[in-house]
Design an enzyme around this catalytic site. Structure first.
Site, PDB file in Angstrom:
ATOM      1  CG  ASP A   1       4.107  33.087  24.346  1.00 36.62           C
ATOM      2  OD1 ASP A   1       4.113  31.836  24.339  1.00 36.62           O
ATOM      3  OD2 ASP A   1       3.323  33.752  25.042  1.00 36.62           O
TER       4      ASP A   1
ATOM      5  CG  ASN B   1      14.974  22.060  25.524  1.00 37.45           C
ATOM      6  OD1 ASN B   1      15.119  21.064  26.234  1.00 37.45           O
ATOM      7  ND2 ASN B   1      15.187  23.278  26.001  1.00 37.45           N
TER       8      ASN B   1
ATOM      9  CE  LYS C   1       7.771  17.528  28.624  1.00 33.84           C
ATOM     10  NZ  LYS C   1       8.524  18.283  27.602  1.00 33.84           N
TER      11      LYS C   1
ATOM     12  CB  ALA D   1      -1.517  13.725  29.766  1.00 32.83           C
TER      13      ALA D   1
ATOM     14  CE1 TYR E   1       6.903  18.336  32.048  1.00 34.57           C
ATOM     15  CE2 TYR E   1       7.133  16.208  33.136  1.00 34.57           C
ATOM     16  CZ  TYR E   1       7.680  17.245  32.396  1.00 34.57           C
ATOM     17  OH  TYR E   1       9.001  17.180  32.006  1.00 34.57           O
TER      18      TYR E   1
END
Length: 277
Positions: free
Chosen positions: A61, A88, A158, A156, A154
């Site tokens: 995790d 990834n 990335k 922000a 999401y």
């Protein structure tokens, strides 16, 4: 292609399925040693077995500091160097306007999309420095360059990963570690698994966009691998979104107008009659 015939050792997070598994297939096909990392232990083991190459799997995790430190120790136990690290793993999180977002969602999205890549890169730097040639590949998203509505956390996260990649590009160059940041658009993966079940309409909308994507996960993966081999910093696999990014650099105002025309109209609020409830 790499300049040496010596197999690379490659670490791929989120490697049990989707783009991560496609990246693993590309590296196994050329004889590299692959270390898959995923929090789904069952699927991760099955994916490693399916690759049938020099593949290791470690469950982790990535949002947990102690588990990441243990992961780094496990990786050191099987290799003296890492030639390529693919950060990834990522999640979409809750979809909706900022008004309806929670702190918990923001923390969860940033935890895996930003903090995890920074943490794992830092922990594996000694192994990257030990490789004759090494590269960190951060998988961001076109959402980090072309921010649409209803995906504030999401997008922000990335965008932050793109910025982190730019910083690492400068910091790691003196020690001969390259950096690539990939910003794909929609293609079929299991990203929507992280959208809460109660947001079924939002999930269906994203899945439709993925299903209509012009590239498969294998095609996106090969584009990223080839670009990293060339030493390319930014990879924009999807042609249409690549041109929209060029448009943004030319004129954000024009891009904003184009994107607003494509955005669904918001639901109209009921008029306030002043009547008591």
């Amino acid at each position: 292609m790499p300049t040496s015939n010596t197999p690379d050792t490659v670490v791929i997070t989120g490697g049990a399925n989707g783009l991560g598994f496609a990246l693993a297939k590309a590296h196994v096909a050329r004889g590299d040693r692959v270390i898959l990392v995923d929090r789904d232990a069952e699927q991760g083991k099955a994916s490693a077995d399916a690759l049938a190459g020099n593949v290791h799997f470690f469950a982790c995790d990535l949002t947990q500091v102690a588990e990441c430190e243990t992961l780094a120790s496990h990786i050191r136990s099987v290799t003296a160097s890492v030639s390529r690290l693919y950060n990834n793993a990522g999640i979409a999180g809750s979809i909706g306007t900022l008004k309806h977002q929670t702190d918990a969602n923001w923390e969860a999205v940033f935890g895996i999309n930003v903090f995890a890549p920074a943490r794992l890169t830092r922990l594996l730097l000694p192994l990257l420095e030990a490789a004759p040639r090494a590269r960190v590949v951060n998988v961001a998203s076109m959402a980090g360059l072309l921010s649409a509505s209803h995906m504030s956390a999401y997008s922000a996260s990335k965008a932050a990963l793109v910025s982190l990649s730019e910083t690492l590009h400068k910091e790691l160059q003196p020690v001969d570690i390259g950096v690539t940041v990939a910003c794909p658009a929609f293609f079929k993966t299991r990203l929507t698994d992280s959208i809460p079940p109660q947001e079924s309409k939002a999930r269906a909308a994203v899945e439709k966009l993925m299903a209509n994507g012009k590239l498969s996960a294998d095609q996106v993966a090969q584009t990223i691998v080839d670009a990293a081999d060339r030493g390319q910093f930014m990879v924009l696999p999807h042609a249409r979104e690549r041109w929209l990014w060029y448009l943004k650099r030319f004129s954000y105002r024009v891009l904003h107008a184009v994107m607003m025309r494509q955005q669904p109209a918001p639901a109209k609020a009921r008029p306030d009659t002043g009547a008591s409830q």
